[in-house]
Design a protein around this motif. Structure first.
Motif, PDB file in Angstrom:
ATOM      1  N   LYS A   2     -35.413  22.225 -25.508  1.00  0.00           N
ATOM      2  CA  LYS A   2     -35.115  22.893 -23.950  1.00  0.00           C
ATOM      3  C   LYS A   2     -34.405  22.402 -22.973  1.00  0.00           C
ATOM      4  CE  LYS A   2     -38.900  26.652 -26.024  1.00  0.00           C
ATOM      5  NZ  LYS A   2     -38.987  25.222 -26.654  1.00  0.00           N
ATOM      6  N   GLU A   3     -34.102  20.397 -23.664  1.00  0.00           N
ATOM      7  CA  GLU A   3     -33.351  20.075 -22.491  1.00  0.00           C
ATOM      8  C   GLU A   3     -34.446  20.174 -21.166  1.00  0.00           C
ATOM      9  OE1 GLU A   3     -30.462  17.985 -22.178  1.00  0.00           O
ATOM     10  OE2 GLU A   3     -29.278  18.663 -24.165  1.00  0.00           O
ATOM     11  N   GLU A   4     -36.077  19.610 -22.047  1.00  0.00           N
ATOM     12  CA  GLU A   4     -36.936  19.392 -20.627  1.00  0.00           C
ATOM     13  C   GLU A   4     -36.888  18.004 -21.019  1.00  0.00           C
ATOM     14  OE1 GLU A   4     -39.492  23.851 -21.055  1.00  0.00           O
ATOM     15  OE2 GLU A   4     -39.403  21.961 -22.336  1.00  0.00           O
ATOM     16  N   LYS A   5     -36.833  17.015 -19.729  1.00  0.00           N
ATOM     17  CA  LYS A   5     -36.375  15.588 -19.458  1.00  0.00           C
ATOM     18  C   LYS A   5     -38.867  15.247 -20.064  1.00  0.00           C
ATOM     19  CE  LYS A   5     -35.840  11.796 -16.343  1.00  0.00           C
ATOM     20  NZ  LYS A   5     -35.025  11.488 -17.324  1.00  0.00           N
ATOM     21  N   ILE A   6     -38.210  14.497 -21.106  1.00  0.00           N
ATOM     22  CA  ILE A   6     -39.401  13.720 -21.315  1.00  0.00           C
ATOM     23  C   ILE A   6     -39.522  12.097 -20.767  1.00  0.00           C
ATOM     24  CG2 ILE A   6     -40.830  12.536 -23.379  1.00  0.00           C
ATOM     25  CD1 ILE A   6     -39.265  14.424 -24.973  1.00  0.00           C
ATOM     26  N   ASP A   7     -41.143  11.769 -20.168  1.00  0.00           N
ATOM     27  CA  ASP A   7     -40.794  10.423 -19.217  1.00  0.00           C
ATOM     28  C   ASP A   7     -41.211   9.585 -20.540  1.00  0.00           C
ATOM     29  OD1 ASP A   7     -41.740   8.199 -17.928  1.00  0.00           O
ATOM     30  OD2 ASP A   7     -43.214   9.467 -16.688  1.00  0.00           O
ATOM     31  N   VAL A   8     -40.291   8.591 -20.365  1.00  0.00           N
ATOM     32  CA  VAL A   8     -40.238   7.543 -21.439  1.00  0.00           C
ATOM     33  C   VAL A   8     -40.394   6.144 -20.595  1.00  0.00           C
ATOM     34  CG1 VAL A   8     -38.811   8.583 -22.894  1.00  0.00           C
ATOM     35  CG2 VAL A   8     -37.759   6.948 -22.169  1.00  0.00           C
ATOM     36  N   SER A   9     -40.738   6.295 -19.515  1.00  0.00           N
ATOM     37  CA  SER A   9     -41.120   4.822 -18.138  1.00  0.00           C
ATOM     38  C   SER A   9     -42.291   4.308 -18.651  1.00  0.00           C
ATOM     39  CB  SER A   9     -40.843   5.308 -17.282  1.00  0.00           C
ATOM     40  OG  SER A   9     -42.345   5.656 -16.866  1.00  0.00           O
ATOM     41  N   LYS A  10     -43.524   4.752 -19.224  1.00  0.00           N
ATOM     42  CA  LYS A  10     -43.971   3.756 -19.710  1.00  0.00           C
ATOM     43  C   LYS A  10     -44.524   3.499 -21.067  1.00  0.00           C
ATOM     44  CE  LYS A  10     -45.497   4.372 -15.196  1.00  0.00           C
ATOM     45  NZ  LYS A  10     -44.774   5.191 -15.099  1.00  0.00           N
ATOM     46  N   VAL A  11     -43.465   3.826 -21.892  1.00  0.00           N
ATOM     47  CA  VAL A  11     -43.300   3.815 -23.335  1.00  0.00           C
ATOM     48  C   VAL A  11     -43.501   2.573 -24.030  1.00  0.00           C
ATOM     49  CG1 VAL A  11     -42.169   3.979 -25.662  1.00  0.00           C
ATOM     50  CG2 VAL A  11     -42.206   5.041 -23.835  1.00  0.00           C
ATOM     51  N   ASP A  12     -42.995   1.567 -23.013  1.00  0.00           N
ATOM     52  CA  ASP A  12     -42.461  -0.091 -22.717  1.00  0.00           C
ATOM     53  C   ASP A  12     -42.758  -0.703 -21.743  1.00  0.00           C
ATOM     54  OD1 ASP A  12     -42.634  -2.997 -23.758  1.00  0.00           O
ATOM     55  OD2 ASP A  12     -41.591  -1.743 -25.971  1.00  0.00           O
ATOM     56  N   VAL A  13     -42.427  -2.185 -21.384  1.00  0.00           N
ATOM     57  CA  VAL A  13     -42.569  -2.860 -20.527  1.00  0.00           C
ATOM     58  C   VAL A  13     -41.294  -2.637 -19.581  1.00  0.00           C
ATOM     59  CG1 VAL A  13     -44.489  -4.202 -21.166  1.00  0.00           C
ATOM     60  CG2 VAL A  13     -42.342  -5.196 -21.341  1.00  0.00           C
TER      61      VAL A  13
END
Length: 317
Positions: free
Chosen positions: A260-271
């Motif tokens: 649905k084009e809703e943003k997913i936060d991936v900033s904490k996936v890795d360092v």
């Protein structure tokens, strides 16, 4: 332990590696190799690299060099990887490992013989957007039914990402398709058992197909549809749609959204959010820990077997 590194190729991608390495502790680039000495010296001065040469052999002769990163033209990748391993150096070679399957097989055989770390730059395995999906898969929360991938550039002349003339010709099958062929098998967790390709007209001066379509199926039944073009006048890049049993994800570089084009936060996936930096971190960690890295040459070789089979199919067609 400080890992001393020689980097070959001071072009657009070599600079991405230098920028990533700046953020990694315990690593120092001590030698820079590229074909234009003046330009190489300019880059070396910017990054504080003391040794500059136009010949990889000069850097391999430096005893303190532990590892080499190769960001050189495709046609050199396999032979230079072999030279590094024969010199007793760990090696990370940018994608593709080879453009002739037998050459890639030689690299894998030599890595097994030497026990050194040899890794290929399949960056999509490390991009946080794709890592997010991978973690969902390994946790049993998501299974791929289909991947739909578009790899689109506008490149009708032989220029690199910085708008500079290339000394070699890029390739949709052996370079750009390699990213997706490997990623599909990696994310599906299942080997590719069926592959089909068609291509458009061969460019009169570049001598390559400018458009290509590839279909893949994994042993577990998942399918992938990949469209590639050098004729596309924007938007540029590679866009991945993961269609699964519990969700749909769309990855555009390091951005990830749902269906649905809703943003997913991936900033904490890795360092880091930088896929190249994360790739380099894995390379250096594998050296320090004495283990096989993610995207080792052995792990990615099946991708090149598929590309080889597709090339035979296209040539026969």
């Amino acid at each position: 332990m400080t890992i001393k590194v020689a980097l070959a190729g001071a072009g657009a991608f070599g600079i991405k590696h230098l920028d990533g390495i700046k953020n990694i502790d315990g690593v120092e680039v001590v030698s820079l190799i590229s074909r234009d000495l003046a330009k190489t010296q300019e880059v070396a001065d910017k990054y504080g690299i003391k040794h500059v040469t136009t010949d990889l052999a000069d850097s391999l002769a430096i005893k303190e060099v532990d590892a080499v990163i190769l960001c050189t033209p495709t046609q050199m990748h396999a032979s230079q990887s072999i030279a590094c391993l024969e010199a007793g150096k760990h090696v990370q070679v940018e994608i593709p490992l080879c453009d002739i399957l037998a050459d890639g097989e030689k690299v894998v055989a030599l890595q097994k013989q030497t026990g050194l770390v040899a890794m290929c730059g399949h960056t999509r395995r490390f991009n946080p957007s794709h890592q997010y999906v991978h973690k969902k898969i390994t946790a049993g929360e998501f299974n791929i039914q289909q991947m739909d991938v578009q790899t689109y550039f506008f490149r009708r002349t032989n220029m690199n990402a910085l708008g500079q003339a290339r000394s070699w010709t890029d390739h949709l099958l052996w370079h750009h398709a390699a990213h997706t062929v490997d990623l599909f098998a990696y994310q599906a967790g299942s080997p590719i058992v069926k592959a089909n390709a068609i291509q458009g007209p061969i460019h009169p001066t570049l001598g390559i197909a400018m458009d290509m379509s590839i279909q893949l199926q994994a042993a577990n039944g998942a399918i992938c549809t990949l469209s590639l073009s050098f004729n596309n006048d924007g938007p540029l890049g590679t866009f991945f749609r993961y269609i699964g049993d519990t969700a749909t994800y769309i990855a555009r570089y390091d951005d990830l959204v749902n269906g649905k084009e809703e943003k997913i936060d991936v900033s904490k996936v890795d360092v880091s959010m930088n896929g190249i930096e994360l790739q380099d971190r894995e390379f250096f960690a594998a050296i320090k820990e004495g283990r096989e890295p993610n995207a080792s040459v052995a792990q990615v070789l099946p991708c090149y077997q598929v590309l080889h089979d597709l090339e035979l199919q296209l040539n026969a067609g």
